[in-house]
Structures are given as C-alpha cells and as structure tokens.
Design a protein around this motif. Structure first.
Motif, mmCIF file in Angstrom:
data_model
loop_
_atom_site.group_PDB
_atom_site.id
_atom_site.type_symbol
_atom_site.label_atom_id
_atom_site.label_comp_id
_atom_site.label_asym_id
_atom_site.label_seq_id
_atom_site.Cartn_x
_atom_site.Cartn_y
_atom_site.Cartn_z
ATOM 1 N N ARG A 121 0.819 -1.212 0.000
ATOM 2 C CA ARG A 121 0.000 0.000 0.000
ATOM 3 C C ARG A 121 0.859 1.271 0.000
ATOM 4 N NH1 ARG A 121 -4.696 2.860 1.805
ATOM 5 N NH2 ARG A 121 -4.114 4.394 3.377
ATOM 6 N N PRO A 122 1.869 1.377 0.882
ATOM 7 C CA PRO A 122 2.723 2.585 0.803
ATOM 8 C C PRO A 122 3.414 2.718 -0.561
ATOM 9 C CG PRO A 122 3.048 1.466 2.900
ATOM 10 C CD PRO A 122 2.203 0.549 2.059
ATOM 11 N N TRP A 123 3.796 1.593 -1.169
ATOM 12 C CA TRP A 123 4.407 1.660 -2.515
ATOM 13 C C TRP A 123 3.408 2.260 -3.492
ATOM 14 C CZ3 TRP A 123 3.819 0.387 -7.558
ATOM 15 C CH2 TRP A 123 4.966 0.359 -8.363
ATOM 16 N N LEU A 124 2.165 1.761 -3.473
ATOM 17 C CA LEU A 124 1.154 2.239 -4.427
ATOM 18 C C LEU A 124 0.828 3.713 -4.204
ATOM 19 C CD1 LEU A 124 -1.170 -0.901 -4.405
ATOM 20 C CD2 LEU A 124 0.178 -0.043 -6.348
ATOM 21 N N LEU A 125 0.862 4.151 -2.964
ATOM 22 C CA LEU A 125 0.620 5.580 -2.692
ATOM 23 C C LEU A 125 1.824 6.422 -3.128
ATOM 24 C CD1 LEU A 125 -1.106 5.275 0.801
ATOM 25 C CD2 LEU A 125 -2.186 5.916 -1.361
ATOM 26 N N ALA A 126 3.019 5.947 -2.813
ATOM 27 C CA ALA A 126 4.220 6.729 -3.133
ATOM 28 C C ALA A 126 4.453 6.811 -4.639
ATOM 29 C CB ALA A 126 5.443 6.124 -2.434
ATOM 30 N N ALA A 127 4.086 5.760 -5.373
ATOM 31 C CA ALA A 127 4.301 5.763 -6.829
ATOM 32 C C ALA A 127 3.418 6.791 -7.527
ATOM 33 C CB ALA A 127 4.034 4.365 -7.397
ATOM 34 N N GLN A 128 2.401 7.292 -6.829
ATOM 35 C CA GLN A 128 1.534 8.325 -7.393
ATOM 36 C C GLN A 128 2.080 9.728 -7.143
ATOM 37 O OE1 GLN A 128 -2.818 7.498 -6.764
ATOM 38 N NE2 GLN A 128 -2.083 5.642 -5.766
ATOM 39 N N GLN A 129 3.125 9.824 -6.358
ATOM 40 C CA GLN A 129 3.725 11.131 -6.056
ATOM 41 C C GLN A 129 4.647 11.565 -7.201
ATOM 42 O OE1 GLN A 129 3.527 13.439 -3.444
ATOM 43 N NE2 GLN A 129 1.632 12.312 -3.022
ATOM 44 N N PRO A 130 4.886 12.883 -7.311
ATOM 45 C CA PRO A 130 5.736 13.364 -8.414
ATOM 46 C C PRO A 130 7.190 12.925 -8.290
ATOM 47 C CG PRO A 130 4.466 15.167 -7.423
ATOM 48 C CD PRO A 130 4.277 13.975 -6.545
#
Lengths: 423, 423
Positions: free
Chosen positions: A324-333
């Motif tokens: 989940r943190p990976w999927l959230l972080a991958a959406q960051q610029p």
C-alpha cells in the motif's frame, strides 16, 4: 521436485526491506482529467492563484455599505442611493453621505468601505418613496463585514503544490482558479494473483480439505483503496501454469501482488519460477512476524512483484506494510527515500498500548490491535486475541497493527508505538 | 421584492438541529451486488460462518506431521510414509511411528496431531530411497503448528453483522463463506445545487466582480466520499428558475444540497421558494458560526434539503457537520437517534487544543484546525488562521474543525474538544 532443508537465514530487517521496496519506485505517468473526474487523484502540477483571493473587496453580510468616516463624524441615518446584488458590476457611490444597500458576495463599490448588516439597522421610507437606514449598532472598525481583496492570497501565490491529493477543498480551489482540466497521476495498475491448489472459486462449495479463494478479493479491495485499478487472477500450484500466465502480468501491470507459494514447502516454487521469468529478486525473507517468507523483486522495465505469504493475516498485514505505501508513493511526483513516513502516505501514527505485551523472537512483530480515540485525545491500541496468521476473522475486529521493534521483548502498557491502520 | 429587516431570532441549538436532521432518515433500499462490486458498501445482511473457521485441522507450517506421543516416548527419527500437499484429500497415517511430510494449508490427516517445521528437522535417505526425518528441536506442545478446526469461529457464528462497511477484511470473510452476492445499501443520490448570479462556470473567465462556481464541485467531491452518487446543478438568483428546476431534483434524489440564497439578503428567496414547492421547513437558522442561516427541510415523500450558506467555509463545514453524517447514517439498516456518534458515522474524535482560544458569542463555534498525531499518541488540533468564512484557501491547510460549545468563552491550551475531520 526440490527438497528444502533448513537453509542459512540471511534475512534482512524490516527497515532495510522498506528501503529496498521504496527504491524501486518510478513515479507513474501523468494524465489530464476534467476537474470532477480528478477528485481523489494526486495533483501533478502546481495550482497558483489566477487572481487575488478574494478577487475584489467582497461584501460578507447582507446590509448597507457606507463610509466609516461618516459614522465617525456622528451621522447615523443614511439615504439608500442604490441597491447592489452579487454578480452586478459595482456602481460608485455618488453622495458620500448616502449608502448602498448591498448583498453578500457583491463587489464593494468605490466610495464605501464598511458594511452594516440588516440585523443592526432599521429602515424607513419617506413620502416620496425614498428609503433610509439608521445604524443601531456601530461597527467596531473601518472595513467591517468586508472581505478585503487579496486578504487571503495574492495573484500568483502557490495554492496547491504538485503531489497533493485532490480532496474536496482542493477541488474547490481548482474550480475557483479555472483549472477545468488538471494534470494528475494515472491510476496504478495492480494484478492480484492467488496460488494454491486448496483454493476453489467463491461460487463453489469446497470439499472438506479445501477453502475458497479470499486473499485475491481482499487484496483487490485493498488496492482499490489506494486509487489503483486491480484485476484478480488465480494459478494452481504448478510451475508451468505460472510460467505461462505471469509474463503478461509482469509487462502489463505496475505491480503484481501474489499470495502464497513463497514458504519452504515442496509446492513453493514461486521464487524460482519468478527468477526463471527474469524477475530480479531484491530480497526473500524479512526479520518479521507474520510474513517472514515475503519475497520481493522487479521485472526489469516491468512490474514490481510483492510475493506475500498465503496465510490471510500475513498477506493482509504485509500488503498494508509494504504494498500500500508503494502504491501511494508511486503516485507522487518524486520517488521517496523510504515508505510510509506520513499517515497520508500509508504510514503509521503513534498509538498507546493499553496492555502489557511480550514478544521474544528477535523479529519485528506486527501485532493486530483494535484502535480507539480515547476521551483524552489519545489513540489507544488494544491487542486483538488472534489465533495466529491463519485467523482471518481476527481482521474483522482489529483496525490495524502495531509495529513492535525486534530488539525489545517487553512492551509495558502505556508504551507508545507506531500503529499502521487498515480501517 | 421582499425587504427583510431584523426578525426575531428563534434559532435552535446545534444539538437540536442535529437531532432534527437525524429524524428525517429512512434507511435507503437494498440492492444485491457481486462481491467485488460490493466493496466499500454497507452490508444489509448478517454474514454467518458456513463452516468452522478453520474448516479442518489446518497445517500452519511446511514440515512433517507426527504423533506428539511418539516424541514423548523418546522417538526422534521418523520414516516419511507419505507426502501431503495443500488441496489434497488427507490420507490417514498407517504406521503410527512414521510421519507425513506436509505443506502449509493442508488438512491434517488422521493419526497425527503435531507439525515440526523444516527448520527444526534434518533429513536422510536410505539405500532403498526411503526418506527419514530427525527432529532437532522438540515442539513445546501437542498440536504445535496446527491451526485447530473451529479454533477461531464455529459454523453458524455471526461473523459480520448487517450495518458493517465491506472493507477488505470483510470482503475476505465474505469470499471465504461463499457470499458471492451480498445485500448492500444502494448508493445515496445527491443533487448539488449552487445559486448566485455572481457565479460563472469554471471554464469561463469571470469579470472583475464575478467568481467561478466552486462550491458545487466541492460538495460533489465531498458527497462522493460518503459513497453517494452526486450530480451538480446551477440556478441563477431567480425564483422562477428555482420553481422550474427544483421539483425534478426534489423527487429524483435522496438529498438536495444547496449553497447560497438562505441569508437575509434581498436575493435570498430560497427558503420561501422551497416552501412554495411544498418542502416542509424543519428549521432555519442555527446557533452556530459559521453557518447560522442554515435551512433544513424535507419534501414529503421526497428529498431532504440541506440549504447551506454560500460562503465556502460555511458551506464546507456545515456539509461535514450535518449532510455527511446524514448520508452515512442513511446507508445503515436502522435510522439513528442522532448523527455522528462515532467516527465511522462521520462523527468527531477527541483532540487536544494546542493554543488558547477565545470565542465570545453564545454560538457553537466550528473552528478550523490543523490536526496531527503527536509522538505521544495524542491528536493535536492547532487553530488555522483563517480570514473568515469566505477564506476558501484556509480549507487547504486545515484538516477539520473543533466544535466549541456555546456556553464557554475561553478554551485554554490543553482542552480536549470534539474534532470533525474532513481529511
């Protein structure tokens, strides 16, 4: 058939695993969406004020607008010279001793500087039909009930930086500045794969020694909560089936999340099969419970692979701790240094343990807990009496897990520890 | 044209308003969805265990299964009689002095009761190809590494009661019991209506005295977050336009949320128009700031109407204080006594005020705050320096609002107060 006996344990720590998972992140690409559809997405451009906030001296109450100076000189009755609604171009005051009846949202006309609300006025009409207002309650200062132009933000100010999630307040600000189309991160694409010959579809009645497939649907729902698209797949415990089916997933998705097949059992050929398919192993086995056999890798130019142990609690906890943190972080610029440093990025918050806990093994322990905000404003974590990592039902009553560090065995009641929430 | 002067104030309290809003709730109807599509919805049936949890004595580690009694009698080496994978029907042990090599997830065969994991074993193979395992680490008890049938839940046990949101854990349990189709609450239908002649579409460049429509998109995004469908509409400040347009919304939606047109201004004919259309006024004006002019009513047999003041902060705060809890509660199987009694129902949690605050008027004050979980596990609320209820940008940096009760003027740092979160 490979027979595995106890191998040397070269497990890495949870911190190292977290850092290695983070290191695989390449920010996902941008897409342009009309504003309503962009709600919930991560912004990939800065939003700046196109005008001052507010863009004009904005009337904040219904009533009359007048010169404060006239009140200071003792005048209390004012002839109503004109009426101004919101949305009308303002007409300057002609007679500086008069007033403009005016409505909330209107642009304050030239010549007046203060608004007296209806509640603080009385009105009379003379024989010629001319209306007059008498001020009953004097305003405390010049500019009362006027929201001054540029009081909140100035034209050109950065309002919402790239990387912000477009929640309702950000949607409102984007609308105000005319950002009818915005640049946002496209949705991550997740393939959820269950393995295991003991699993039957949820529409079938399992034999006595079988169970229904539940991990895949659980992971799909959890992936959706990160804003991802998620499809589910199932493979039997057969290396050939995996070799046939996995390549399309490894090239077509950003992340492949597998459950089961990574332990030391005879049917656990998943790590070997993944390596055969060209997936680079980044680590296998982490100093943690549950989830020690967690395998993580990356297809060069393709998906990352979270191969999670198949016990439901283990699958679930490790998804929330790493995927989940990976999927959230991958959406960051920008790619992060590590994962879950803030609650918004899927990370933990501090919670107070309500009971003594002991955990002997030198492993990071993810302890299922109920969570409640106490009347003192503290987040309280109470251990869930779980029957081990196979006890799926314990996930129903817990709201997250505490991360107990490996170097400590005793955790007194009152200890403050990181709590990862899943609800 | 109606001229309104200061009327007698018959405002009701926030508590009374909350109770009256709750009293309009009739639970929304049920629909039947396939399990993945039901994720996030509110369950409208009880989910019960179709079998025991686990349904068989489930092997929890890869290794060998044997009789604990044999170990107690001093035996440490065991002939491997057979191999059992997960998903295979179990074969009873023939030779009670032998063992079954067995994989995680398998059903424990008759005749054995304890599992020794590979890490605690060594293997040898004799000249005839027969394999033997020697136990290196004795298990602490009979039943070690076996997840006993019915240890977690029994067949018929209530697992997930109606009224629960189907989060990932509930989806997993529903899958496990074969609930491929589940009864859930249909989505609430919300019509969001903005009014105000000063408002232009977000795709247009406003004149100096105009602004773009932002409240409607903000409310739409906020309604979506409750699981609702939400459509947006705009009407000019013209009673005829409202009389023409509103009836279809009042009959076609569960809730109509309006912003603007409810103050005492000359253009604020919305309450009168709503009454003309047959909407029963339940209250108008609440002892609160921001949002005193809040009007609430219900079309008999039709929508409830939240007519919120048009200042963005006022609109926003009152949506989260009244409309969001209504939309969440209407998805529950039973109508509630009041709104927002739990955080899951959109209600507040306790937070600690970090600075002294004074608020003199005898009104409930909704104070915008930043919120952070402190390192001591406490939720800390720091007042946002906002420029009043027109300061939309202050919503960007705040995460919720404290509800300050009207009978108190001074709030020392350290006070614990209810915090309503909007992010």
């Amino acid at each position: 058939m490979r027979f595995v006996t106890a191998p040397p344990l070269l497990m890495i720590s949870v911190e190292e695993a977290t850092r290695l998972v983070a290191a695989t992140i390449r920010p996902l690409s941008v897409e342009y969406l009309s504003l309503p559809l962009a709600a919930g997405r991560i912004l990939r451009e800065d939003l700046q004020a196109d005008r001052d906030f507010p863009p004009f001296n904005r009337v904040a109450m219904d009533g009359i607008a007048l010169r404060f100076g006239a009140l200071e000189s003792g005048q209390t009755e004012f002839r109503i010279e004109s009426t101004q609604f919101a949305g009308q171009p303002p007409t300057p005051l002609q007679d500086l001793a008069a007033a403009v009846e005016i409505m909330t949202g209107a642009a304050l006309p030239e010549g007046v500087d203060t608004v007296i609300r209806y509640e603080d006025l009385t009105f009379r009409t003379d024989d010629a039909g001319q209306r007059y207002a008498t001020v009953q309650v004097l305003p405390p200062r010049r500019g009362h009930n006027v929201h001054t132009r540029a009081a909140d933000r100035r034209q050109g100010d950065l309002l919402v930086p790239a990387g912000t999630r477009l929640e309702p307040a950000e949607v409102a600000v984007a609308a105000t500045i005319g950002a009818a189309t915005v640049a946002v991160t496209r949705r991550p694409r997740v393939a959820v794969v269950s393995t295991g010959d003991e699993l039957v579809p949820i529409t079938e009645k399992p034999a006595a020694h079988q169970i229904r497939r539940s991990n895949a649907l659980m992971l799909q729902a959890a992936a959706w909560q990160t804003g991802a698209e998620a499809d589910t797949f199932h493979f039997d415990d057969d290396p050939e089936a995996l070799r046939q089916g996995l390549p399309a997933l490894l090239s077509g998705y950003d992340a492949v999340v597998l459950s089961g097949g990574v332990s030391k059992g005879k049917a656990d050929f998943l790590p070997e099969t993944l390596r055969e398919l060209g997936v680079e192993q980044i680590f296998h086995e982490v100093q943690q419970r549950p989830g020690k056999p967690f395998w993580f890798g990356q297809q060069p130019g393709g998906a990352v692979v979270f191969a999670l142990p198949g016990n439901p609690v283990s699958t679930f906890v490790n998804f929330y701790r790493y995927a989940r943190p990976w999927l959230l972080a991958a959406q960051q610029p920008e790619a992060p240094e590590t994962l879950g440093t803030t609650a918004a990025s899927g990370g933990p918050v501090a919670a107070v343990l309500t009971e003594y806990v002991q955990f002997r093994p030198r492993l990071t322990h993810f302890l299922l807990v109920r969570l409640e905000h106490g009347p003192d404003g503290r987040l309280r974590a109470t251990p869930e009496r779980a029957g081990g990592s196979g006890d799926m039902a314990s996930l129903l009553t817990s709201a997250g897990f505490l991360e107990l560090p490996p170097e400590q065995e005793q955790f007194p009641a009152g200890s403050v520890l990181p709590a990862w929430r899943f609800r």
